[in-house]
Design a protein around this motif. Structure first.
Motif, PDB file in Angstrom:
ATOM      1  N   GLN A 131      -5.127  16.780   9.269  1.00 36.36           N
ATOM      2  CA  GLN A 131      -4.097  17.593   8.634  1.00 36.36           C
ATOM      3  C   GLN A 131      -4.443  19.063   8.824  1.00 36.36           C
ATOM      4  OE1 GLN A 131      -3.824  14.883   4.696  1.00 36.36           O
ATOM      5  NE2 GLN A 131      -2.370  16.602   4.774  1.00 36.36           N
ATOM      6  N   CYS A 156       0.437  16.700  10.440  1.00 35.44           N
ATOM      7  CA  CYS A 156      -0.369  15.487  10.297  1.00 35.44           C
ATOM      8  C   CYS A 156      -0.376  14.753  11.632  1.00 35.44           C
ATOM      9  CB  CYS A 156       0.189  14.583   9.206  1.00 35.44           C
ATOM     10  SG  CYS A 156      -0.746  13.042   9.023  1.00 35.44           S
ATOM     11  N   MET A 189       3.102   5.865   8.786  1.00 39.25           N
ATOM     12  CA  MET A 189       2.545   7.113   8.277  1.00 39.25           C
ATOM     13  C   MET A 189       3.257   7.483   6.994  1.00 39.25           C
ATOM     14  SD  MET A 189       1.844   9.314  11.765  1.00 39.25           S
ATOM     15  CE  MET A 189       0.702  10.441  10.953  1.00 39.25           C
ATOM     16  N   TYR A 190       2.524   8.212   6.129  1.00 36.41           N
ATOM     17  CA  TYR A 190       3.009   8.513   4.782  1.00 36.41           C
ATOM     18  C   TYR A 190       2.637   9.940   4.389  1.00 36.41           C
ATOM     19  CZ  TYR A 190       2.153   3.429   4.853  1.00 36.41           C
ATOM     20  OH  TYR A 190       2.085   2.104   5.206  1.00 36.41           O
ATOM     21  N   TRP A 191       3.453  10.530   3.520  1.00 34.88           N
ATOM     22  CA  TRP A 191       3.119  11.794   2.886  1.00 34.88           C
ATOM     23  C   TRP A 191       3.119  11.602   1.373  1.00 34.88           C
ATOM     24  CZ3 TRP A 191       0.987  16.099   4.437  1.00 34.88           C
ATOM     25  CH2 TRP A 191       1.084  16.473   5.784  1.00 34.88           C
ATOM     26  N   TYR A 201       7.914   8.186   4.022  1.00 33.67           N
ATOM     27  CA  TYR A 201       7.110   7.313   4.853  1.00 33.67           C
ATOM     28  C   TYR A 201       7.895   6.912   6.089  1.00 33.67           C
ATOM     29  CZ  TYR A 201       9.674   3.573   2.390  1.00 33.67           C
ATOM     30  OH  TYR A 201      10.650   2.763   1.851  1.00 33.67           O
ATOM     31  N   LEU A 241       5.544  17.407   7.857  1.00 31.66           N
ATOM     32  CA  LEU A 241       6.299  17.528   6.610  1.00 31.66           C
ATOM     33  C   LEU A 241       6.718  18.979   6.428  1.00 31.66           C
ATOM     34  CD1 LEU A 241       7.111  16.316   3.741  1.00 31.66           C
ATOM     35  CD2 LEU A 241       4.917  17.256   2.960  1.00 31.66           C
ATOM     36  N   TYR A 294      -1.247  18.265  -0.659  1.00 26.76           N
ATOM     37  CA  TYR A 294      -0.462  17.298   0.121  1.00 26.76           C
ATOM     38  C   TYR A 294      -1.390  16.460   0.994  1.00 26.76           C
ATOM     39  CZ  TYR A 294       3.640  19.850  -1.403  1.00 26.76           C
ATOM     40  OH  TYR A 294       4.621  20.417  -2.176  1.00 26.76           O
ATOM     41  N   CYS A 308      -1.685  13.202   3.779  1.00 27.03           N
ATOM     42  CA  CYS A 308      -1.042  12.359   4.774  1.00 27.03           C
ATOM     43  C   CYS A 308      -1.888  11.107   4.965  1.00 27.03           C
ATOM     44  CB  CYS A 308      -0.924  13.124   6.089  1.00 27.03           C
ATOM     45  SG  CYS A 308      -0.219  12.203   7.461  1.00 27.03           S
ATOM     46  N   SER A 357      -2.069   6.958   7.017  1.00 24.76           N
ATOM     47  CA  SER A 357      -1.509   6.054   8.017  1.00 24.76           C
ATOM     48  C   SER A 357      -2.092   4.669   7.822  1.00 24.76           C
ATOM     49  CB  SER A 357      -1.795   6.560   9.438  1.00 24.76           C
ATOM     50  OG  SER A 357      -3.166   6.430   9.753  1.00 24.76           O
TER      51      SER A 357
END
Lengths: 109, 113
Positions: free
Chosen positions: B6, B23, B32-34, B48, B76, B89, B91, B93
């Motif tokens: 990140q 990310c 992948m997700y935030w 996501y 993001l 924040y 990130c 996966s």
């Protein structure tokens, strides 16, 4: 959605002591993870444990899926164990990891 | 080494400006997700993505936008519509979409003044 409750919210120990952290969840899960958040904010994976028992050095975890709880055991605690411990679960419907509010652990020398 | 990167670690922006957080992952993960973390609290899901060119809103998507043009990247954007953007924040996966172990990056601390 699924609810996750962690206890205790705060825990203060002397170095060398043992501790048990608890995670209760409101529904069946297909994924449960324990993380340690270090002082710099990074989440360190401790265990991926949707059921059963695992051990890694001084740490071990047990998930009893049928009773909807998981326990994280820390033995012979060290000052480097300090930080926030999170439990996160994913319900059977999938879609996301839901986090608890965490347990703030402080280990004093 | 494989992992999730990140950038930047710290970011300062003036109120009303959009800002994009990067990310990147080289784990060959599909999903992948935030997440957003506020002081003393757990993580909440923003967006996501399970596959390239597809993404879904999480629990707190208002004021945020994402894109997934490459498998490795999931940026993001925090827009001016986000009322309280100052936060940490993270990130993440995972190998497949659900039910597999998720791994996190080191996070970006955003401060809006």
């Amino acid at each position: 959605g699924i609810q996750v409750e962690q206890s205790p919210p705060d825990l203060i120990l002397q170095e060398g002591a043992n501790s048990t952290l608890r995670c209760n969840f409101s529904d069946s899960v297909n994924n449960l993870q324990w993380f340690h958040q270090n002082p710099w904010g990074q989440l360190i994976n401790l265990f991926y444990i949707p059921s059963g028992t695992k051990q890694n050095g001084r740490l071990s975890a047990t998930t009893v899926a049928t009773e909807r709880y998981s326990l994280l055991y820390i033995s012979s605690s060290q000052t480097t164990d300090s930080g926030v411990y999170f439990c996160a679960v994913e319900g059977t419907s999938g879609s996301r990891l839901t986090f608890g509010e965490g347990t703030q652990l402080t280990v004093n020398p | 080494d494989g992992g999730i990167t990140q950038s930047p670690k710290y970011l300062f922006r003036k109120e009303g400006q959009n800002v994009t957080l990067s990310c990147e992952q080289n784990l060959n993960h599909d999903a992948m997700y935030w997440y957003r973390q506020d002081p003393g609290q757990g993580l909440r899901l923003i967006y996501y993505s399970q596959i390239v060119n597809d993404f879904q809103k999480g629990d707190i998507a208002e004021g945020y936008s994402v894109s997934r043009e490459k498998k490795e990247s999931f940026p993001l954007t925090v827009t001016s519509a986000q009322k309280n953007p100052t936060a940490f924040y993270l990130c993440a996966s995972s190998m497949r979409d659900w039910f597999t172990e998720a791994f996190f990056g080191q996070g970006t601390r955003l401060t809006v003044v």
